[in-house]
Design an enzyme around this catalytic site. Structure first.
Site, PDB file in Angstrom:
ATOM      1  N   ASP A 252     -14.362  62.089  17.563  1.00 38.60           N
ATOM      2  CA  ASP A 252     -13.366  62.361  16.541  1.00 38.60           C
ATOM      3  C   ASP A 252     -13.680  61.499  15.321  1.00 38.60           C
ATOM      4  OD1 ASP A 252     -12.590  59.944  17.649  1.00 38.60           O
ATOM      5  OD2 ASP A 252     -10.494  60.463  17.880  1.00 38.60           O
ATOM      6  N   TYR A 254     -13.725  58.775  12.187  1.00 39.09           N
ATOM      7  CA  TYR A 254     -13.357  57.362  12.054  1.00 39.09           C
ATOM      8  C   TYR A 254     -11.899  57.278  11.621  1.00 39.09           C
ATOM      9  CZ  TYR A 254     -18.425  56.477  11.996  1.00 39.09           C
ATOM     10  OH  TYR A 254     -19.757  56.406  12.310  1.00 39.09           O
ATOM     11  N   PHE A 265     -20.127  60.668  12.316  1.00 39.25           N
ATOM     12  CA  PHE A 265     -20.868  59.410  12.193  1.00 39.25           C
ATOM     13  C   PHE A 265     -21.093  58.967  10.746  1.00 39.25           C
ATOM     14  CE2 PHE A 265     -22.287  61.015  16.369  1.00 39.25           C
ATOM     15  CZ  PHE A 265     -21.855  59.965  17.160  1.00 39.25           C
ATOM     16  N   HIS A 377     -23.794  57.302  24.335  1.00 40.96           N
ATOM     17  CA  HIS A 377     -23.247  57.260  22.982  1.00 40.96           C
ATOM     18  C   HIS A 377     -23.811  56.035  22.251  1.00 40.96           C
ATOM     19  CE1 HIS A 377     -20.173  56.922  19.824  1.00 40.96           C
ATOM     20  NE2 HIS A 377     -19.939  58.192  20.042  1.00 40.96           N
TER      21      HIS A 377
END
Length: 414
Positions: A252, A254, A265, A377
């Site tokens: 999801d 930031y 990202f 991740h």
């Protein structure tokens, strides 16, 4: 400063969403939508083992750990709470406090074990239970903060030892902060999208999900919530499904002011790179040692080359990672992923972490034009962890090698 500490993610970062801190330790919520309530208690000073602490330090540490456990049991009704202090990959003293349920994907194994096979009824039961747990996250965080302040005093801003400088805070200007706040509801933003994306979302499941999201988001905005980002579908604005050559799937957006811009990202160039993005750049530097380090935090140049930077949930509330999971975004982003996977041209899916890898079966169903690369991740606390560390995965060079072998243009990651 001990040079070994420079590479320690828990010396450089909070290690999650900060709930409470003292001079000695801090309590953070782990940003893992798959495991609601997962919490860490972290000793601020860089020490390896409990026996490095004084007797008073050991007692203070465990009192906080046990308090977290008690709040998890009360608010989240956990069937079992797992406590672990490992630190094999990150030798900075911290405890994991993990609420567990008999229908969660790993039970009775540890959360680091492979997911267990479940029948359809069990999976449906867990999804329903998980949705209920997701709605309790705000209540859990608030109750945890209240209990910590009652028992141990107000939260301190001292979250790291003085010898370990904190990273530059992500504090953009007030105008930038306002600019990335949600103003228009999802269905109001669809008109600017390529007709192929609009067609992908013109299914009963996607239309129903978008209608529910409109209602949910309108209510949260009316209640005073700050929601990011402003341009929900920015990842789609410069691409049609047939233009996508690489898919990078996040969780999801930031959840800090001025950060989220609708590209997984990515943050604006005047915003400090978050920890996951820094690890992405570290991996790039490792794979391309002869190239100058990437300096741009805004990844829109990737998007223009055919890299779909898509989160599985497209909105989030300020300071509350995972707050809009299970609200309907999954049906929307599944429709978008299926549209890309179904297109006939070659494309690479970079699936980083369990959340992204849950989409593997749907991608594989569309055949050999889809190349899948998997790793952990890029979050600091999983980037080096077995079985598939992100650092050293080689995904950027592997993706380009496969694309060129299929007659496609390589991506310029720099």
């Amino acid at each position: 400063m001990n040079p070994a500490h420079n590479a320690c993610p828990l010396c450089a970062e909070d290690g999650g969403t900060l709930v409470w801190s003292s001079r000695e330790l801090r309590v953070v919520l782990v940003e893992d939508p798959d495991l609601p309530g997962y919490t860490r208690v972290i000793w601020n000073t860089h020490v390896k083992e409990m026996s490095d602490l004084s007797a008073a330090g050991q007692q203070a540490f465990m009192q906080v750990v046990f308090l977290v456990e008690s709040v998890q049991r009360r608010i989240l009704r956990a069937d079992k709470v797992n406590l672990a202090s490992l630190g094999n990959m990150t030798p900075h003293l911290h405890w994991h406090i993990m609420p567990r349920w008999q229908n969660d994907p790993w039970f009775p194994d540890s959360i680091w074990a492979p997911r267990r096979e479940r029948d359809a009824a069990s999976l449906a039961n867990w999804r329903e239970h998980h949705e209920t747990l997701a709605t309790l996250q705000g209540e859990y965080a608030a109750a945890l903060r209240v209990r910590l302040e009652q028992d141990f005093g107000p939260s301190s801003n001292h979250t790291r030892p003085a010898s370990q400088p904190a990273p530059r805070p992500a504090t953009p200007s007030a105008a930038a902060s306002a600019d990335n706040r949600l103003q228009e509801l999802p269905t109001q933003q669809l008109a600017t999208l390529h007709p192929a994306w609009q067609a992908a979302l013109d299914t009963p499941a996607a239309r129903d999900a978008l209608a529910r999201l409109d209602q949910f988001l309108a209510q949260r905005l009316q209640e005073g919530a700050t929601i990011y980002p402003a341009r929900i579908f920015r990842a789609l604005e410069e691409l049609a499904p047939e233009d996508v050559h690489v898919v990078i799937l996040g969780q999801d957006p930031y959840h800090g002011p001025g950060q989220a811009q609708g590209l997984a990202f990515s943050v604006p160039d005047d915003c400090p790179a978050p920890p996951s993005l820094r690890n992405i750049f570290n991996e790039l530097a490792q794979e391309y040692p002869d190239r100058p380090a990437r300096r741009k935090n805004d990844l829109s140049d990737w998007s223009r080359q055919g890299v779909l930077l898509l989160n599985t949930s497209l909105t989030v509330e300020q300071g509350a990672a995972g707050s809009h999971a299970r609200k309907g975004w999954e049906a929307v982003t599944d429709a978008l992923i299926n549209a890309v996977a179904a297109s006939s041209h070659p494309k690479v899916f970079l699936l980083w972490g369990n959340h992204a890898q849950s989409k593997q079966a749907a991608v594989e169903a569309h055949g050999s034009t889809c190349k899948i690369l998997k790793s952990n991740h890029p979050s600091p606390l999983s980037a080096l962890r077995p079985p598939r560390p992100f650092i050293g995965c080689g995904h950027f060079t592997q993706a380009n090698t496969w694309l060129t072998s299929m007659g496609q243009q390589a991506i310029d990651w720099f």
